[in-house]
Design a protein around this motif. Structure first.
Motif, PDB file in Angstrom:
ATOM      1  N   ALA A 267      46.283  45.265  56.144  1.00 18.44           N
ATOM      2  CA  ALA A 267      45.438  46.025  57.070  1.00 18.44           C
ATOM      3  C   ALA A 267      45.944  47.449  57.291  1.00 18.44           C
ATOM      4  O   ALA A 267      45.196  48.302  57.771  1.00 18.44           O
ATOM      5  CB  ALA A 267      45.345  45.297  58.413  1.00 18.44           C
ATOM      6  N   ASP A 268      47.209  47.715  56.927  1.00  8.86           N
ATOM      7  CA  ASP A 268      47.752  49.067  57.037  1.00  8.86           C
ATOM      8  C   ASP A 268      47.622  49.842  55.734  1.00  8.86           C
ATOM      9  O   ASP A 268      48.062  50.997  55.649  1.00  8.86           O
ATOM     10  CB  ASP A 268      49.223  49.016  57.454  1.00  8.86           C
ATOM     11  N   GLY A 269      47.068  49.198  54.696  1.00  9.38           N
ATOM     12  CA  GLY A 269      46.904  49.862  53.415  1.00  9.38           C
ATOM     13  C   GLY A 269      48.078  49.722  52.479  1.00  9.38           C
ATOM     14  O   GLY A 269      48.078  50.294  51.383  1.00  9.38           O
ATOM     15  N   ASP A 270      49.104  48.956  52.878  1.00  4.46           N
ATOM     16  CA  ASP A 270      50.288  48.780  52.040  1.00  4.46           C
ATOM     17  C   ASP A 270      50.033  47.724  50.965  1.00  4.46           C
ATOM     18  O   ASP A 270      49.438  46.675  51.238  1.00  4.46           O
ATOM     19  CB  ASP A 270      51.488  48.356  52.889  1.00  4.46           C
ATOM     20  N   ALA A 271      50.509  47.998  49.760  1.00  2.00           N
ATOM     21  CA  ALA A 271      50.364  47.045  48.663  1.00  2.00           C
ATOM     22  C   ALA A 271      51.258  45.833  48.903  1.00  2.00           C
ATOM     23  O   ALA A 271      52.415  45.965  49.306  1.00  2.00           O
ATOM     24  CB  ALA A 271      50.716  47.704  47.342  1.00  2.00           C
ATOM     25  N   VAL A 272      50.710  44.651  48.642  1.00  2.00           N
ATOM     26  CA  VAL A 272      51.436  43.403  48.849  1.00  2.00           C
ATOM     27  C   VAL A 272      51.372  42.586  47.562  1.00  2.00           C
ATOM     28  O   VAL A 272      50.291  42.309  47.048  1.00  2.00           O
ATOM     29  CB  VAL A 272      50.837  42.587  50.007  1.00  2.00           C
ATOM     30  N   GLY A 273      52.506  42.179  47.033  1.00  2.00           N
ATOM     31  CA  GLY A 273      52.527  41.364  45.840  1.00  2.00           C
ATOM     32  C   GLY A 273      52.215  42.168  44.590  1.00  2.00           C
ATOM     33  O   GLY A 273      52.069  43.393  44.606  1.00  2.00           O
ATOM     34  N   GLU A 274      52.108  41.462  43.472  1.00  2.00           N
ATOM     35  CA  GLU A 274      51.838  42.087  42.184  1.00  2.00           C
ATOM     36  C   GLU A 274      50.350  42.372  42.019  1.00  2.00           C
ATOM     37  O   GLU A 274      49.502  41.741  42.649  1.00  2.00           O
ATOM     38  CB  GLU A 274      52.320  41.174  41.054  1.00  2.00           C
ATOM     39  N   GLN A 275      50.054  43.319  41.149  1.00  2.00           N
ATOM     40  CA  GLN A 275      48.661  43.607  40.839  1.00  2.00           C
ATOM     41  C   GLN A 275      48.018  42.428  40.107  1.00  2.00           C
ATOM     42  O   GLN A 275      48.690  41.663  39.414  1.00  2.00           O
ATOM     43  CB  GLN A 275      48.551  44.873  39.979  1.00  2.00           C
ATOM     44  N   ILE A 276      46.709  42.278  40.316  1.00  2.00           N
ATOM     45  CA  ILE A 276      45.956  41.176  39.719  1.00  2.00           C
ATOM     46  C   ILE A 276      45.143  41.736  38.566  1.00  2.00           C
ATOM     47  O   ILE A 276      44.267  42.581  38.774  1.00  2.00           O
ATOM     48  CB  ILE A 276      45.019  40.537  40.762  1.00  2.00           C
ATOM     49  N   PRO A 277      45.392  41.318  37.323  1.00  2.00           N
ATOM     50  CA  PRO A 277      44.641  41.860  36.193  1.00  2.00           C
ATOM     51  C   PRO A 277      43.130  41.635  36.357  1.00  2.00           C
ATOM     52  O   PRO A 277      42.697  40.531  36.680  1.00  2.00           O
ATOM     53  CB  PRO A 277      45.186  41.077  35.001  1.00  2.00           C
ATOM     54  N   CYS A 278      42.348  42.692  36.150  1.00  2.00           N
ATOM     55  CA  CYS A 278      40.889  42.584  36.220  1.00  2.00           C
ATOM     56  C   CYS A 278      40.311  43.831  35.549  1.00  2.00           C
ATOM     57  O   CYS A 278      39.987  44.817  36.210  1.00  2.00           O
ATOM     58  CB  CYS A 278      40.402  42.478  37.663  1.00  2.00           C
ATOM     59  N   VAL A 279      40.216  43.775  34.231  1.00  2.00           N
ATOM     60  CA  VAL A 279      39.733  44.916  33.460  1.00  2.00           C
ATOM     61  C   VAL A 279      38.243  45.117  33.726  1.00  2.00           C
ATOM     62  O   VAL A 279      37.468  44.150  33.781  1.00  2.00           O
ATOM     63  CB  VAL A 279      39.990  44.685  31.957  1.00  2.00           C
ATOM     64  N   GLU A 280      37.858  46.389  33.911  1.00  2.00           N
ATOM     65  CA  GLU A 280      36.462  46.762  34.139  1.00  2.00           C
ATOM     66  C   GLU A 280      35.867  46.001  35.324  1.00  2.00           C
ATOM     67  O   GLU A 280      34.739  45.503  35.257  1.00  2.00           O
ATOM     68  CB  GLU A 280      35.619  46.529  32.874  1.00  2.00           C
ATOM     69  N   ALA A 281      36.613  45.929  36.412  1.00  2.00           N
ATOM     70  CA  ALA A 281      36.111  45.245  37.607  1.00  2.00           C
ATOM     71  C   ALA A 281      34.778  45.842  38.038  1.00  2.00           C
ATOM     72  O   ALA A 281      34.607  47.064  38.104  1.00  2.00           O
ATOM     73  CB  ALA A 281      37.126  45.371  38.740  1.00  2.00           C
ATOM     74  N   SER A 282      33.819  44.958  38.328  1.00  2.00           N
ATOM     75  CA  SER A 282      32.495  45.402  38.768  1.00  2.00           C
ATOM     76  C   SER A 282      31.827  44.262  39.503  1.00  2.00           C
ATOM     77  O   SER A 282      31.725  43.155  38.986  1.00  2.00           O
ATOM     78  CB  SER A 282      31.630  45.815  37.567  1.00  2.00           C
ATOM     79  N   GLY A 283      31.372  44.542  40.725  1.00  2.00           N
ATOM     80  CA  GLY A 283      30.662  43.542  41.503  1.00  2.00           C
ATOM     81  C   GLY A 283      31.605  42.688  42.325  1.00  2.00           C
ATOM     82  O   GLY A 283      32.622  42.200  41.818  1.00  2.00           O
ATOM     83  N   THR A 284      31.274  42.519  43.609  1.00  2.00           N
ATOM     84  CA  THR A 284      32.060  41.641  44.479  1.00  2.00           C
ATOM     85  C   THR A 284      31.137  41.014  45.507  1.00  2.00           C
ATOM     86  O   THR A 284      30.114  41.600  45.883  1.00  2.00           O
ATOM     87  CB  THR A 284      33.201  42.408  45.168  1.00  2.00           C
ATOM     88  N   ILE A 285      31.493  39.806  45.943  1.00  2.00           N
ATOM     89  CA  ILE A 285      30.727  39.100  46.961  1.00  2.00           C
ATOM     90  C   ILE A 285      31.637  38.081  47.624  1.00  2.00           C
ATOM     91  O   ILE A 285      32.560  37.547  46.982  1.00  2.00           O
ATOM     92  CB  ILE A 285      29.480  38.415  46.349  1.00  2.00           C
ATOM     93  N   THR A 286      31.416  37.830  48.916  1.00  2.00           N
ATOM     94  CA  THR A 286      32.144  36.793  49.634  1.00  2.00           C
ATOM     95  C   THR A 286      31.287  35.536  49.678  1.00  2.00           C
ATOM     96  O   THR A 286      30.138  35.572  50.113  1.00  2.00           O
ATOM     97  CB  THR A 286      32.478  37.242  51.062  1.00  2.00           C
ATOM     98  N   THR A 287      31.844  34.416  49.225  1.00  2.00           N
ATOM     99  CA  THR A 287      31.132  33.140  49.231  1.00  2.00           C
ATOM    100  C   THR A 287      31.767  32.200  50.252  1.00  2.00           C
ATOM    101  O   THR A 287      32.755  32.541  50.915  1.00  2.00           O
ATOM    102  CB  THR A 287      31.171  32.474  47.845  1.00  2.00           C
ATOM    103  N   ARG A 288      31.219  31.010  50.368  1.00  2.00           N
ATOM    104  CA  ARG A 288      31.779  29.997  51.244  1.00  2.00           C
ATOM    105  C   ARG A 288      33.215  29.666  50.858  1.00  2.00           C
ATOM    106  O   ARG A 288      34.031  29.260  51.700  1.00  2.00           O
ATOM    107  CB  ARG A 288      30.901  28.733  51.173  1.00  2.00           C
ATOM    108  N   VAL A 289      33.564  29.871  49.596  1.00  2.00           N
ATOM    109  CA  VAL A 289      34.875  29.474  49.095  1.00  2.00           C
ATOM    110  C   VAL A 289      35.881  30.606  49.160  1.00  2.00           C
ATOM    111  O   VAL A 289      37.040  30.405  49.523  1.00  2.00           O
ATOM    112  CB  VAL A 289      34.744  28.960  47.638  1.00  2.00           C
ATOM    113  N   GLY A 290      35.467  31.812  48.800  1.00  2.00           N
ATOM    114  CA  GLY A 290      36.404  32.925  48.752  1.00  2.00           C
ATOM    115  C   GLY A 290      35.726  34.202  48.322  1.00  2.00           C
ATOM    116  O   GLY A 290      34.490  34.295  48.292  1.00  2.00           O
TER     117      GLY A 290
END
Length: 408
Positions: A215-238
């Motif tokens: 919530a403060d904008g600080d990076a947490v943990g390792e980066q998650i590979p996701c080449v050409e990321a496009s589109g996001t949505i929140t579902t019942r699961v995640g």
């Protein structure tokens, strides 16, 4: 302001796992009865009334920025105010986030639903304009499941600024930023997750990964590979983010974050999904695949299903109801209803709109679909489970160049 923290996230973020590992033990990202989400009394806000049924409205914005509402139950209408001329609008079912020359202007419809998992709370207050979030150029907006808790993400492509808004503050009438990060300009996104957000990471303007920021904008943990990321949505699961080779599904269990890769079926040659749409807080979402195809992503089962309709399509939305309806707007302006099982067409309307018109949008709830016809100043209400019957043609108080159903 009190913020719940994702205790112990450092060191507890698991590596990406393949989609075959279903039953991973992750719990849904949907609303639950915990301390953070009950601070507002299950969605209650001072000055708003809790009522016994959803306060469904159509909130519309015309080409010049005039905002108005139509009560879908009582039939009454009211003008809310005027914002800048919008070029795009996103919504979480309560707020409308309109991209204008001022940045992203926020409209509070004053009606919302608190999803408590096994039951709901419904509220009605006064609609209002909450001002603008400064930014330049096209903005990508991503919302969470609750309007009085969690956050909303905004990414300004031209400047590379990533902004996370505090929904609790929005509910109190204040557009407060939790963080604003500077990155290189790219076609990115900020996807609200846990106490922070997943933010795209770019190299030379090309997205290579996601970074979890608290919530403060600080990076947490390792980066998650996701080449050409496009589109996001929140579902019942995640939280889902689309990638070139499938999707990343982010879930949280007992303060621990898990990032799973849901790969496309082996051997598929179908075009990838780049944007997801579905009925709010359901596990299955839909995405266009090329001109005639539909991808269905079931985040509960961690599986992709591809449907080939044989019909050129403009937009698809998963209703994810008991009968597995998938709705589509085709390039002739018809709304078509398909079955998620095999992709059989179940019904279709006559041509209702010119799909080339800017702002034409298909919105789906549990019982109805809504399609705006800006040139005619109306919104068509469609009973998609009853042979795509036109239930009502609703005249709106301002031309519905942009619209959404609010109170959901």
């Amino acid at each position: 302001m009190h913020r719940r923290t994702l205790a112990g996230l450092v060191g507890t973020v698991t590596g990406l796992t393949m989609a075959a590992t279903t039953g991973c033990g992750s719990t849904a990202a949907a609303p639950a009865d915990d301390g953070a989400r009950s601070e507002k009394g299950h969605g209650a806000v001072e000055g708003a009334e809790e009522v016994g049924e959803p306060q469904l409205h159509l909130t519309t914005i015309d080409a010049d920025g005039a905002v108005a509402q139509l009560d879908l139950v009582e039939g009454s209408s009211a003008k809310v105010g005027t914002i800048g001329a919008p070029s795009a609008v996103e919504s979480d079912g309560r707020y409308l986030f309109a991209t204008t020359a001022a940045g992203v202007e926020v409209v509070d419809s004053g009606v919302w639903t608190w999803d408590h998992g096994d039951h709901f709370h419904y509220y009605r207050g006064e609609p209002t304009l909450l001002g603008a979030i400064d930014g330049e150029g096209e903005a990508r907006v991503a919302t969470g499941p609750l309007s009085t808790a969690g956050s909303t993400g905004i990414f300004f492509r031209d400047s590379g600024e990533a902004v996370l808004l505090d929904n609790e503050a929005l509910a109190d009438g204040e557009a407060r930023e939790l963080f604003r990060l500077d990155a290189e300009p790219h076609d990115g996104l900020v996807a609200p997750f846990a106490d922070g957000a997943l933010v795209t990471v770019a190299d030379g303007g090309e997205v290579t990964a996601l970074s979890y920021r608290d919530a403060d904008g600080d990076a947490v943990g390792e980066q998650i590979p996701c080449v050409e990321a496009s589109g996001t949505i929140t579902t019942r699961v995640g939280v889902v983010v689309g990638c070139a080779d499938g999707a990343v599904l982010a879930t949280e269990t007992d303060g621990k974050a898990d990032f799973e890769r849901i790969a496309y079926p082996e051997g598929t040659t179908a075009p990838r999904a780049t944007a997801f749409e579905g009925r709010k807080s359901r596990p299955t979402v839909a995405a266009l695949s090329g001109k005639t195809g539909i991808w269905l992503l079931d985040t509960r089962e961690r599986t992709w299903t591809h449907l080939d309709t044989g019909t050129p399509l403009r937009q698809v939305v998963a209703a994810d109801d008991e009968d597995g309806h998938v709705l589509a707007l085709d390039t002739t302006g018809r709304v078509r209803v398909y079955s998620a099982e095999g992709g059989k067409q179940l019904a279709a309307t006559a041509p209702l709109v010119d799909p080339g018109d800017g702002g034409v949008d298909l919105v789906v709830d549990q019982e109805r679909a809504y399609l705006n016809a800006p040139d005619e100043g109306v919104v068509h209400e469609i009973d998609y489970a009853d042979r795509a019957r036109i239930a009502r043609t609703l005249e709106t108080p301002t031309a519905p160049v942009f619209f959404t159903e609010t109170g959901r």
